[in-house]
Design a protein around this motif. Structure first.
Motif, PDB file in Angstrom:
ATOM      1  N   LYS A  82     -12.782 -16.513   7.465  1.00  0.00           N
ATOM      2  CA  LYS A  82     -12.057 -17.027   6.212  1.00  0.00           C
ATOM      3  C   LYS A  82     -10.674 -16.731   5.965  1.00  0.00           C
ATOM      4  CE  LYS A  82     -12.663 -15.831   1.420  1.00  0.00           C
ATOM      5  NZ  LYS A  82     -11.628 -14.596   1.042  1.00  0.00           N
ATOM      6  N   ARG A 135      -7.463 -17.150  -4.273  1.00  0.00           N
ATOM      7  CA  ARG A 135      -6.406 -16.412  -4.170  1.00  0.00           C
ATOM      8  C   ARG A 135      -5.284 -16.913  -3.111  1.00  0.00           C
ATOM      9  NH1 ARG A 135      -4.522 -13.013  -7.544  1.00  0.00           N
ATOM     10  NH2 ARG A 135      -2.631 -11.836  -6.554  1.00  0.00           N
ATOM     11  N   TYR A 150      -1.639 -18.953  -2.784  1.00  0.00           N
ATOM     12  CA  TYR A 150      -0.369 -18.374  -2.988  1.00  0.00           C
ATOM     13  C   TYR A 150       0.352 -18.589  -1.200  1.00  0.00           C
ATOM     14  CZ  TYR A 150      -2.381 -13.806  -1.402  1.00  0.00           C
ATOM     15  OH  TYR A 150      -3.308 -12.758  -0.551  1.00  0.00           O
ATOM     16  N   ARG A 206      -3.834  -7.906  -9.436  1.00  0.00           N
ATOM     17  CA  ARG A 206      -3.459  -8.554  -8.074  1.00  0.00           C
ATOM     18  C   ARG A 206      -2.026  -9.119  -8.116  1.00  0.00           C
ATOM     19  NH1 ARG A 206      -8.635 -11.254  -5.213  1.00  0.00           N
ATOM     20  NH2 ARG A 206      -7.289 -10.888  -3.283  1.00  0.00           N
ATOM     21  N   GLN A 226       5.353  -8.229  -3.842  1.00  0.00           N
ATOM     22  CA  GLN A 226       5.967  -7.975  -2.447  1.00  0.00           C
ATOM     23  C   GLN A 226       6.085  -9.192  -1.649  1.00  0.00           C
ATOM     24  OE1 GLN A 226       6.800  -4.970  -1.160  1.00  0.00           O
ATOM     25  NE2 GLN A 226       6.367  -4.500  -3.259  1.00  0.00           N
ATOM     26  N   HIS A 227       5.510 -10.284  -2.325  1.00  0.00           N
ATOM     27  CA  HIS A 227       5.538 -11.729  -1.601  1.00  0.00           C
ATOM     28  C   HIS A 227       6.884 -12.123  -2.173  1.00  0.00           C
ATOM     29  CE1 HIS A 227       1.134 -12.614  -1.349  1.00  0.00           C
ATOM     30  NE2 HIS A 227       1.204 -11.342  -1.925  1.00  0.00           N
ATOM     31  N   SER A 275       0.716  -4.933   2.520  1.00  0.00           N
ATOM     32  CA  SER A 275      -0.197  -6.120   1.927  1.00  0.00           C
ATOM     33  C   SER A 275      -0.339  -7.320   2.920  1.00  0.00           C
ATOM     34  CB  SER A 275       0.819  -6.751   0.674  1.00  0.00           C
ATOM     35  OG  SER A 275       0.433  -7.985   0.549  1.00  0.00           O
ATOM     36  N   GLY A 283      -1.752 -10.278   2.252  1.00  0.00           N
ATOM     37  CA  GLY A 283      -0.973 -11.610   1.805  1.00  0.00           C
ATOM     38  C   GLY A 283       0.656 -11.850   1.919  1.00  0.00           C
TER      39      GLY A 283
HETATM   40  N1  EPU Z   1      -0.443  -5.575  -3.587  1.00  0.00           N
HETATM   41  C1  EPU Z   1       0.749  -5.340  -4.591  1.00  0.00           C
HETATM   42  N2  EPU Z   1       1.763  -6.233  -4.366  1.00  0.00           N
HETATM   43  C2  EPU Z   1       1.733  -7.389  -3.792  1.00  0.00           C
HETATM   44  C3  EPU Z   1       0.444  -7.690  -2.929  1.00  0.00           C
HETATM   45  C4  EPU Z   1      -0.383  -6.798  -2.808  1.00  0.00           C
HETATM   46  O1  EPU Z   1       0.743  -4.493  -4.965  1.00  0.00           O
HETATM   47  O2  EPU Z   1       2.701  -8.278  -3.802  1.00  0.00           O
HETATM   48  C5  EPU Z   1      -1.281  -4.708  -3.560  1.00  0.00           C
HETATM   49  C6  EPU Z   1      -2.817  -5.054  -4.235  1.00  0.00           C
HETATM   50  O3  EPU Z   1      -2.892  -4.890  -5.610  1.00  0.00           O
HETATM   51  C7  EPU Z   1      -3.841  -4.089  -3.459  1.00  0.00           C
HETATM   52  C8  EPU Z   1      -2.964  -3.977  -2.145  1.00  0.00           C
HETATM   53  O4  EPU Z   1      -1.377  -4.464  -2.342  1.00  0.00           O
HETATM   54  O5  EPU Z   1      -3.845  -2.902  -4.219  1.00  0.00           O
HETATM   55  C9  EPU Z   1      -3.356  -4.492  -0.865  1.00  0.00           C
HETATM   56  O6  EPU Z   1      -3.375  -6.091  -1.209  1.00  0.00           O
HETATM   57  P1  EPU Z   1      -3.237  -7.274  -0.054  1.00  0.00           P
HETATM   58  O7  EPU Z   1      -1.870  -7.994  -0.555  1.00  0.00           O
HETATM   59  O8  EPU Z   1      -3.253  -6.708   1.157  1.00  0.00           O
HETATM   60  O9  EPU Z   1      -4.465  -8.163  -0.597  1.00  0.00           O
HETATM   61  P2  EPU Z   1      -4.346  -9.800  -0.353  1.00  0.00           P
HETATM   62  O10 EPU Z   1      -3.533 -10.222   0.502  1.00  0.00           O
HETATM   63  O11 EPU Z   1      -4.470 -10.374  -1.882  1.00  0.00           O
HETATM   64  C10 EPU Z   1      -6.519  -9.983   1.271  1.00  0.00           C
HETATM   65  C11 EPU Z   1      -7.789 -10.626   1.650  1.00  0.00           C
HETATM   66  C12 EPU Z   1      -8.822  -9.666   0.445  1.00  0.00           C
HETATM   67  C13 EPU Z   1      -8.722  -8.440   0.950  1.00  0.00           C
HETATM   68  C14 EPU Z   1      -7.294  -7.769   1.127  1.00  0.00           C
HETATM   69  C15 EPU Z   1      -7.334  -6.409   1.799  1.00  0.00           C
HETATM   70  C16 EPU Z   1      -7.146 -12.960   1.738  1.00  0.00           C
HETATM   71  C17 EPU Z   1      -7.118 -14.189   1.047  1.00  0.00           C
HETATM   72  N3  EPU Z   1      -7.566 -11.965   1.028  1.00  0.00           N
HETATM   73  O12 EPU Z   1      -5.916 -10.003   0.035  1.00  0.00           O
HETATM   74  O13 EPU Z   1      -9.919 -10.299   0.750  1.00  0.00           O
HETATM   75  O14 EPU Z   1      -9.437  -7.530   0.187  1.00  0.00           O
HETATM   76  O15 EPU Z   1      -6.365  -8.680   1.874  1.00  0.00           O
HETATM   77  O16 EPU Z   1      -7.513  -6.332   2.842  1.00  0.00           O
HETATM   78  O17 EPU Z   1      -6.847 -12.774   2.789  1.00  0.00           O
HETATM   79  C18 EPU Z   1     -12.089 -11.000   0.428  1.00  0.00           C
HETATM   80  O18 EPU Z   1     -12.272 -11.617   1.385  1.00  0.00           O
HETATM   81  O19 EPU Z   1     -13.154 -10.569  -0.164  1.00  0.00           O
HETATM   82  C19 EPU Z   1     -10.992 -10.389  -0.314  1.00  0.00           C
HETATM   83  C20 EPU Z   1     -10.849  -9.975  -1.439  1.00  0.00           C
END
Ligand code: EPU
Length: 419
Positions: A22, A93, A96, A122, A126-127, A163, A165
């Motif tokens: 996914k 999510r 983005y 969330r 960083q993006h 991160s 994303g």
């Molecule tokens: N964070 C920041 N700033 C940012 C981005 C992230 O502070 O600009 C923080 C977040 O708040 C979090 C940490 O960094 O504490 C990690 O977040 P990350 O950006 O890695 O998460 P994400 O990209 O939003 C993806 C998955 C999530 C998964 C996380 C961690 C996707 C669509 N989602 O989220 O998947 O938990 O990585 O591995 O790829 C799921 O599939 O159930 C799910 C939630």
């Protein structure tokens, strides 16, 4: 309203095929917007997040042709708007990723704030930091993100936190930028490598994905004209591995990359399960009550947060007391309240939960608070005595293809009922 009704306990036995990932699929689909041409993407999971991603691409002007339920051909030659449909992007999510892809391809995008599972704050700072480093101007007003750049220029980007994303989004924005971008302190998850492999197959020049430094040499154009197959889902595979342990079952999990599952394998062995590794499949079984273990969720290759609720079910049934420390999301223990309704003894405070193992769980009506919580409750229902009813299925359907059918094929008794 739909609900799953699960009759337990049912030890799972047999073979299961893992679908495409996914979290790779929802990044690869927007990445197709970078291609001035046609590409085919195979091994897509048949889930609602993928269908919505394709609808967003269509609304932006791409032509979508479904070859079968897991394969799509995308013609992104014509992209005729820079306004993404807010009703669709707010549903999940990964919307983005439209920002990085459209900034790179069209130099502009307007999109609503992304939706998705409620796991606490969330942020996307960083993006934005990454886009700005490449020369974009990003504003957020009334929930609308507007990003614009005359011509993106490659630059070093240091991620303050690891991160997934942000790493993928900056990678997308850098593909067609002028010059070289390096992402330092990049995330290393398998889906990051998969997005880079997809883009390279289509003509990009990305090196180092899977390490903490990724180098992207901007290219003039991606021409596509190729077919790509999405990597197997590490989290779906881990969900079945943990379901085998929780139900004292014996499963052959096929079509997975076992290396991606090392941290889960290690924990299953620690709780007394057996894992036999055949490279592209794993046999997982557990005859006895699981043993206690402590877990801290971490970025890859650490134990994934997306399997924390599922292993929480195993630990709620373990001999002794276990501790889970959730280090990625601030509210990923919402499932604890639901599991306690089934007889678990878990106390969660802040980012720590203490699991006092019980011998059996009993069926109860519960609600899927998010995607992985939903998967955990299905596992709990299959391990518990009696009837479990799970509500809020839309979370589960966002991320697992045909989940009840897949579990029923290996011995579960799950029915989907529309009330
Ligand atoms: N964070 C920041 N700033 C940012 C981005 C992230 O502070 O600009 C923080 C977040 O708040 C979090 C940490 O960094 O504490 C990690 O977040 P990350 O950006 O890695 O998460 P994400 O990209 O939003 C993806 C998955 C999530 C998964 C996380 C961690 C996707 C669509 N989602 O989220 O998947 O938990 O990585 O591995 O790829 C799921 O599939 O159930 C799910 C939630």
């Amino acid at each position: 309203m739909e609900k799953l009704v699960i009759k337990g306990p049912t030890p799972l036995k047999g073979e299961v095929q893992i679908n495409g990932a996914k979290n790779a699929a929802v990044a690869i689909l927007p990445a197709a917007l970078l291609i001035n041409g046609v590409c085919t993407i195979d091994n897509l999971p048949d889930i609602s997040d993928v269908k919505i991603s394709c609808k967003i691409l269509e609304k932006l002007g791409a032509k979508i042709k479904w070859n079968n339920k897991n394969s799509v051909t995308i013609d992104a030659t014509e992209i005729n708007t820079t306004k993404a449909p807010i009703d669709l992007t707010s549903k999940f999510r990964a919307s983005y990723y439209i920002i990085g892809a459209m900034l790179s391809r069209k130099g502009e995008i307007e999109v609503g704030m992304p939706g998705g599972c409620q796991l606490g704050a969330r942020p996307i700072d960083q993006h934005i930091k990454g886009f700005e480093s490449l020369g974009a101007n990003v504003t957020i007003e009334n929930g609308i993100i507007h990003a614009k750049a005359d011509k993106l220029k490659g630059n070093p980007v240091y991620m303050d936190i690891v991160s997934v994303g942000a790493t993928i989004n900056v990678m997308l924005s850098a593909v067609l930028a002028k010059g070289t971008t390096t992402i330092d302190n990049a995330a290393k998850e398998p889906h990051i490598v998969d997005v880079a492999n997809f883009l390279n197959t289509m003509g990009a020049d990305i090196r180092g994905a899977g390490t903490d430094v990724i180098k992207i040499n901007g290219v003039k154009e991606l021409t596509g004209n190729a077919t790509y197959s999405v990597v197997p889902d590490q989290i779906e595979a881990g969900t079945f591995m943990l379901a085998a342990v929780a139900t004292k079952g014996d499963l052959l999990i096929k079509n997975c990359i076992t290396k991606h599952l090392d941290s889960i394998t290690a924990k299953i062995i620690e709780v007394g399960g057996i894992v036999e590794d055949y490279g592209d499949s794993l046999r997982v079984y557990c005859k006895n009550r699981p043993l206690k273990a402590n877990i801290k969720t971490l970025p890859y290759p650490g134990f994934p947060t997306d399997l924390q609720p599922q292993i929480g079910v195993v630990l709620s049934l373990a001999k002794g007391t276990s501790i889970i420390n959730e280090s990625i999301w601030e509210s990923r223990f919402q499932y604890v309240h639901e599991l306690n309704k089934m007889g678990a003894k878990i106390t969660a405070q802040g980012n720590t939960a203490i699991f006092e193992g019980v011998e059996t769980l009993s069926g109860a009506p519960v609600s899927a608070t998010d995607l992985r919580a939903g998967a955990a409750l299905i596992i709990a229902g299959m391990a518990a005595k009696g009837v479990t009813e799970i509500y809020n299925l839309e979370h589960i359907d966002r991320g697992y293809e045909n989940i009840e059918q897949k579990f029923n094929n290996i011995g579960a008794k799950i029915e989907r009922i529309i009330e």
